[in-house]
Design an enzyme around this catalytic site. Structure first.
Site, mmCIF file in Angstrom:
data_model
loop_
_atom_site.group_PDB
_atom_site.id
_atom_site.type_symbol
_atom_site.label_atom_id
_atom_site.label_comp_id
_atom_site.label_asym_id
_atom_site.label_seq_id
_atom_site.Cartn_x
_atom_site.Cartn_y
_atom_site.Cartn_z
ATOM 1 N N THR A 187 0.659 -1.330 0.035
ATOM 2 C CA THR A 187 -0.398 0.128 -0.057
ATOM 3 C C THR A 187 0.942 1.149 -0.016
ATOM 4 O O THR A 187 0.086 2.532 -0.087
ATOM 5 C CB THR A 187 -0.887 -0.114 1.299
ATOM 6 O OG1 THR A 187 -0.367 0.246 2.742
ATOM 7 C CG2 THR A 187 -2.171 -1.000 1.873
ATOM 8 N N LYS A 188 2.545 0.968 0.347
ATOM 9 C CA LYS A 188 2.915 2.457 0.276
ATOM 10 C C LYS A 188 3.624 2.604 -0.752
ATOM 11 O O LYS A 188 3.072 2.669 -1.541
ATOM 12 C CB LYS A 188 4.395 2.190 1.202
ATOM 13 C CG LYS A 188 3.470 1.271 2.911
ATOM 14 C CD LYS A 188 2.962 1.983 3.547
ATOM 15 C CE LYS A 188 2.398 2.393 4.894
ATOM 16 N NZ LYS A 188 1.602 0.675 5.603
ATOM 17 N N THR A 189 3.986 4.406 -0.698
ATOM 18 C CA THR A 189 4.365 4.375 -1.867
ATOM 19 C C THR A 189 5.377 4.459 -2.476
ATOM 20 O O THR A 189 4.901 3.642 -3.936
ATOM 21 C CB THR A 189 5.311 6.330 -1.640
ATOM 22 O OG1 THR A 189 3.954 6.702 -0.613
ATOM 23 C CG2 THR A 189 5.607 7.307 -2.491
#
Length: 375
Positions: A187-189
């Protein structure tokens, strides 16, 4: 009449290109034996350069990085660690695993990060660390927190899991505390599927955590299979690191895309009685997760809005619950009502996946306006 088909808008998904596939394929084909750490080393080096720190250790999760870092600082049974009440359990879990006690302080109304005044009020002789979590890309007031830490000789730890791309007065999130921890969850950048990074400028702490990360086997130990201490197994795989290394080649593009997505929401929601992610003067918000908080004087039904969004294919998610309301353990620092105990009822995280179009963001914002602010 046939049922209307709605679009599907996930709240997040990573940006994976042929570069990531190329590097991961190379790692799977050739990254064994004497080459089993090649991409791990490349990933760590690229991350150090981006962040401007001296040391980095790729880990299997941000939680693992926090666990090892706090263990290396000597945090153990009966010790207290201060953090914001509005947080995900992943920040508190390592504290509890070490036998220490999470002490929750309230959040500031603009950044939704821990309140430095309450941090100072919460300090006791048992306080062994302060964890500054840069929530949703928002930045903690690091100057104030670092000053408190220096005044009381208490290390400040940065949980920058959600803050890749965020910059505090010229310094990147995660680079300012005694150590920083990052997440590369899907889910992260930037992502490695699952994964994390421990970073620090402290050479002794780095060596200690490096030893802990490999089952307690110290670098340079000549005895084969000889543990110098009881450690952990929080290492990242070479294949994961290959994906991470590719993502680092594109990191400025990914940060720019996150900021562009936020600006679309900001534009469409600007006339509503809501507050969005804070970006103080002189700072840059990486805007990992666009979030809005409705003015508490305005009638707002969070669950009704979530239901409406989901029925239209939009996957929104709730603001973090206060940890003090869960079975986590620990205690509130102050016996008074916290903003953290109510803010989650009038807040929402919005979809921010990399393919989100202007049309889709406008569609989402129209649903929000018509469902929550139509009178």
């Amino acid at each position: 009449m046939a049922k209307q088909s709605y679009r599907k808008i996930p709240y997040t998904k990573p940006s994976i290109t042929e570069l990531e596939i190329q590097y991961a394929t190379d790692a799977a084909r050739n990254g064994w034996g004497e080459h089993c750490y090649d991409y791990i080393i490349r990933f760590e080096e690229a991350f150090k350069q981006h962040l401007g720190v001296q040391y980095a250790i790729a880990t299997s999760s941000c939680t693992g990085a926090l666990h090892m870092g706090m263990h290396a600082l000597g945090i153990g049974p009966g010790d207290e660690v201060i953090l914001a009440d509005t947080n995900w359990i992943a920040t508190a879990a390592p504290i509890i695993h070490l036998g220490a006690i999470p002490v929750f302080v309230d959040i500031l109304p603009d950044s939704w990060c821990l309140d430095p005044e309450q941090v100072q009020a919460a300090i006791t002789p048992k306080t062994k660390a302060i964890i500054a979590v840069h929530l949703y890309g928002n930045l903690c007031e690091m100057d104030a927190l670092l000053a408190i830490g220096e005044r009381y000789s208490i290390p400040v730890i940065e949980d920058a899991a959600e803050a890749i791309g965020s910059v505090y007065h010229g310094k990147r999130a995660g680079s300012m505390g005694r150590f920083g921890a990052f997440s590369f969850h899907g889910t992260k950048t930037i992502t490695t599927g699952e994964g994390g990074m421990f970073v620090t400028n402290d050479p002794e702490l780095y060596e200690h955590v490096l030893t802990l990360s490999n089952h307690g086997r110290a670098r340079g130990q000549t005895k084969q299979f000889w543990p110098d201490m009881v450690g952990f197994k929080y290492k990242m795989s070479n294949i994961q690191a290959a994906i991470g290394y590719a993502q680092m080649q594109r990191i400025e593009i990914l940060i720019h895309m996150k900021r562009k997505i936020f600006s679309m929401y900001q534009n469409y929601l600007k006339d509503l009685p809501v507050q969005m992610n804070h970006e103080p003067r002189g700072c840059t918000n990486g805007y990992w997760m666009p979030t809005f908080v409705v003015n508490e004087k305005v009638s707002f039904n969070r669950n009704k809005l979530i239901s409406k969004l989901k029925s239209n294919g939009v996957d929104a998610r709730v603001f973090f619950w206060p940890l003090s309301s869960t079975s986590t353990g620990g205690r509130k620092a102050l016996d008074k009502p916290y903003l953290s105990e109510s803010i989650h009822l009038h807040a929402l995280n919005l979809p921010s996946h990399y393919q989100l179009s202007n049309e889709e963001s406008m569609f989402i914002c129209t649903l929000i306006k018509n469902t929550s602010f139509s009178g």
